[in-house]
Design an enzyme around this catalytic site. Structure first.
Site, PDB file in Angstrom:
ATOM      1  N   ASP A  20      -9.106  -5.625  -4.995  1.00 29.42           N
ATOM      2  CA  ASP A  20      -8.698  -4.459  -4.204  1.00 29.42           C
ATOM      3  C   ASP A  20      -9.530  -3.242  -4.592  1.00 29.42           C
ATOM      4  OD1 ASP A  20      -7.408  -2.512  -2.760  1.00 29.42           O
ATOM      5  OD2 ASP A  20      -5.391  -3.034  -3.433  1.00 29.42           O
ATOM      6  N   SER A  70       0.837  -1.188   0.000  1.00 30.23           N
ATOM      7  CA  SER A  70       0.000   0.000   0.000  1.00 30.23           C
ATOM      8  C   SER A  70       0.880   1.248   0.000  1.00 30.23           C
ATOM      9  CB  SER A  70      -0.947  -0.030   1.193  1.00 30.23           C
ATOM     10  OG  SER A  70      -1.923   0.971   1.099  1.00 30.23           O
ATOM     11  N   HIS A  85      -7.317  -5.682  -0.712  1.00 30.07           N
ATOM     12  CA  HIS A  85      -6.119  -4.877  -0.478  1.00 30.07           C
ATOM     13  C   HIS A  85      -5.117  -5.554   0.461  1.00 30.07           C
ATOM     14  CE1 HIS A  85      -3.795  -1.232  -0.551  1.00 30.07           C
ATOM     15  NE2 HIS A  85      -3.907  -1.027   0.743  1.00 30.07           N
TER      16      HIS A  85
END
Length: 722
Positions: A666, A578, A698
């Site tokens: 995601d 991320s 995610h």
């Protein structure tokens, strides 16, 4: 020294020679070994029993989760413990029986008296159709099993952390939960007309009449981890009659969740605190409706509600206020305010995604919770009348604590370190003013891994990298090292900046770093400026500075550690997910000579192209230092600013081989971010590989994806850090 907090120029260790583990089968066996350590997810305390000899005991029920590689799923199981005590200290404790697997449970909750238990369970029939049942258990039998799916009063019951709940009334006659609102039946414009029907059949048809042409109507859901959850409604089950009612008194613009009963009323939270009178059908606002408010917790005497509060805009995670609403005076007060920055090593503020379900002391005056304090997770007790904060973990080994529950002043918590899996701990909360005298007892021991040592390192950025608006901020990193080094005397280093960016690595057990360290890598977990636990100034300092301040912190940290530790500067790699992937991609573009391998999991690579497809468009503008208004499109200058903060602007300078790991489902960082970077690197001849995980969002937290991901990470690092 294991578990030391040191400045960078004090690091030292006693090491021996060993080769880096490179055999695939041996790596897989090591991963299998360490992934079998279970994680402790919840606990509840049963009723207190007094024996005929005057002694007291109670039962502690705990739930754990463990990865099962063969079944490719997380297996939930429970274990119970007996605690004999004198209401002030633990006299004797012991496990009660062996572990038992829990199947199909989505939610469970003991009744106030502890004599009953409600369970929301999911099952599948032979056709693969999922059904939900609400069960009530009493002593040694199941007394109710209601198929909610068949009642067709609502859609699927919510079981997530944001909205999901299962609350008992104090009379134990009703259960309250949140479910998806029932959607109308739909059909095609071209469906043939049905044959003539009797009047009774016609009446039934009219009641269930389908709406033509709306079978493809779009319902916007709540995004990542809340897919297919659009319109939550409050539902009440009358246990005696088996009747389910959907409360109509909650206005349509309010999305209820996190429910707590207060006699015949219930409180819920989205961005404000409300109460709903279940008998009168009245919905009343109790707090400001301009803030982000969550985790309402009712005191044992039912007089006060504490909850957490943030600004409704800005960073998604930040320092929070602890507020209290007095039920009878209707007065709201701030118990603990936002802490701008730490003062002389003291309390740094509250950083929580949720409060424990039970967090009040028996005196209805003190509240117990856990929170990040720099790179540690600590337990604290707060006096709601004075606002004073006391630590419950000082004097105990350095690590991280999390509160599971408190009942009748019996605390249940978990404790872990980077080289020790979670332990189950219990203690009695001492009287007010003597909290520091708490005496913790371990119920479930876990052995430390002797092959891993770790330290917390503190860094002060150089003057040219100081933030003039928030001058003087420092930051930390957690360094894990194998106790043995290769014959060369230099350990390869894996650098891992966290995601968020407003989150934090704590001194707790984490699978990937532990396995990498056992393989022979050192692992550097960097809490750059912007991390939680260091004061609100630290969080705010990063806004508008992503891609520079955070990147500089990681690079500065790496350079200092390479100077002071027995690490190999020619074998340094990056591993981030991320925003950690965002930083990893930035670092290989801005410092192309430092890193020989990079692994990026669902990375943000182009904020400008992400803003129109993510479920958090406000994040894109806020972190780039821009104002956000959901009703206003960014202007051309905003698009340029977002691009200039992104790793994509440095793609032409990248020389490092990159492994990308992408979750197909995601919603937070859409897969096209990874594809955009993949195509850009391939076009420039950079060694690039991409793994695509169907059914994963995610977090890439599916057991199969997590295990496959680690093996590919390990082999990628070995290949490029020769």
């Amino acid at each position: 020294m294991e578990g030391a907090v040191i400045t960078i120029n004090e690091a030292s260790s006693c090491l021996f020679n060993v080769q880096l583990l490179t055999d695939t089968e041996e790596i897989a066996a090591l991963y299998r070994e360490l992934c079998q350590f279970p994680s402790l997810s919840s606990a509840c305390i049963g009723p207190e029993v007094t024996t005929q000899y005057g002694g007291k005991y109670c039962n502690i029920y705990t739930e754990w989760s463990q990865r099962d590689l063969e079944r490719a799923e997380n297996v939930k199981f429970c274990r119970q413990y007996l605690i004999f005590h004198d209401s002030q200290s633990i006299v004797f404790s012991s496990p009660s029986g062996n572990c038992t697997e829990i199947k199909g449970e989505l939610l469970s909750r003991d009744s106030p008296s502890g004599t009953q238990k409600a369970v929301l369970r999911k099952t599948s029939n032979s056709k693969g159709e999922e059904k939900q049942f609400l069960e009530v258990w009493e002593k040694s039998r199941k007394v109710k099993s209601i198929e909610l799916t068949a009642l067709e009063k609502h859609g699927q019951v919510y079981e997530d952390d944001q909205f999901g709940c299962l609350a008992w009334s104090h009379s134990e006659s009703h259960l309250l939960y949140v479910a998806e609102k029932k959607r109308p039946k739909t059909e095609s414009f071209f469906k043939p007309k049905a044959p003539e029907m009797s009047s009774e059949e016609e009446l039934t048809k009219r009641r269930d009449k389908a709406i033509k042409g709306e079978q493809f109507l779009f319902y916007e859901d709540w995004g990542e981890t809340l897919v297919a959850k659009s319109i939550p409604v409050l539902c009440v089950l009358d246990i005696e009659s088996n009747n389910v009612s959907v409360l109509e008194s909650v206005p349509e613009h309010i999305s209820p969740g996190q429910i707590t009963f207060h006699t015949t009323r219930t409180m819920q939270i989205l961005s404000a605190l409300f109460y709903v009178d279940l008998t009168g059908g009245r919905c009343e606002l109790l707090s400001e409706d301009t803030k982000a408010i969550w985790s309402p917790r009712l005191s044992p005497d039912q007089c006060r509600i504490v909850y957490l509060e943030n600004q409704a805009s800005g960073p998604h995670q930040q320092c929070s206020r602890l507020c209290m609403y007095d039920w009878y005076t209707k007065h709201t007060s701030v118990v603990v305010d936002i802490v701008p920055r730490q003062s002389q090593g003291e309390f740094t503020g509250i950083y929580n995604t949720t409060l424990p379900e039970h967090c009040w002391a028996a005196d209805s005056q003190r509240v117990v919770l856990d929170t990040a304090q720099r790179s540690k997770q600590e337990l604290i007790v707060i006096d709601t009348l004075s606002g004073s904060v006391c630590f419950l973990t000082k004097g105990y080994p350095l690590g991280s604590w999390a509160l599971l529950t408190v009942d009748r002043d019996l605390l249940v918590a978990k404790f872990s370190t980077p080289n020790c899996p979670p332990k189950l701990m219990v203690a009695f909360l001492p009287p007010a003013g003597k909290e520091a005298e708490v005496n913790w007892v371990c119920l479930e021991e876990a052995s430390s891994i002797q092959d891993i040592t770790w330290d917390v390192l503190t860094f002060q950025p150089p003057p040219e990298q100081d933030n003039p608006q928030y001058a003087g901020l420092d930051f930390e990193a957690i360094l894990l090292r194998p106790t043995q080094v290769p014959e060369t005397g230099k350990i390869p280093l894996v650098v891992s900046p966290h995601g968020g960016p407003h989150s934090v690595f704590t001194t707790s057990w984490t699978l990937y770093p532990a396995v990498l360290c056992r393989m022979g890598f050192a692992v550097l977990l960097v809490n750059y400026r912007g991390s939680l636990g260091f004061g609100q100034d630290c969080v705010d300092s990063l806004l508008g500075n992503v891609g520079t301040q955070d990147v500089n912190d990681v690079q500065f940290c790496v350079e200092k550690v390479l100077q002071k530790e027995p690490l190999d500067p020619q074998r340094v790699a990056l591993l981030g997910g991320s925003h950690g992937g965002f930083l990893s991609c930035h670092l290989i573009g801005q410092n192309p000579g430092t890193y020989k391998a990079c692994v990026a999991r669902n990375p943000v690579v182009n904020i400008a192209s992400m803003v129109g497809s993510t479920d958090i468009p406000d994040w894109c503008l806020t972190e780039a230092g821009l104002p956000y208004d959901y009703a206003v499109l960014p202007d051309p200058a905003h698009w340029k600013q977002m691009l200039l903060h992104s790793p994509m602007q440095y793609v032409n300078k990248v020389q490092t081989p990159v492994l990308l790991m992408i979750g197909e489902e995601d919603r937070r960082v859409p897969p096209k971010q990874g594809l955009e970077y993949y195509h850009a690197l391939k076009a420039r001849g950079i060694p690039t590989r991409m793994l695509w995980y169907p059914g994963n969002n995610h977090a890439l937290s599916g057991v199969e994806a997590e295990a496959d991901g680690f093996m590919n990470i390990a082999l990628w690092l070995i290949k490029h850090l020769k």
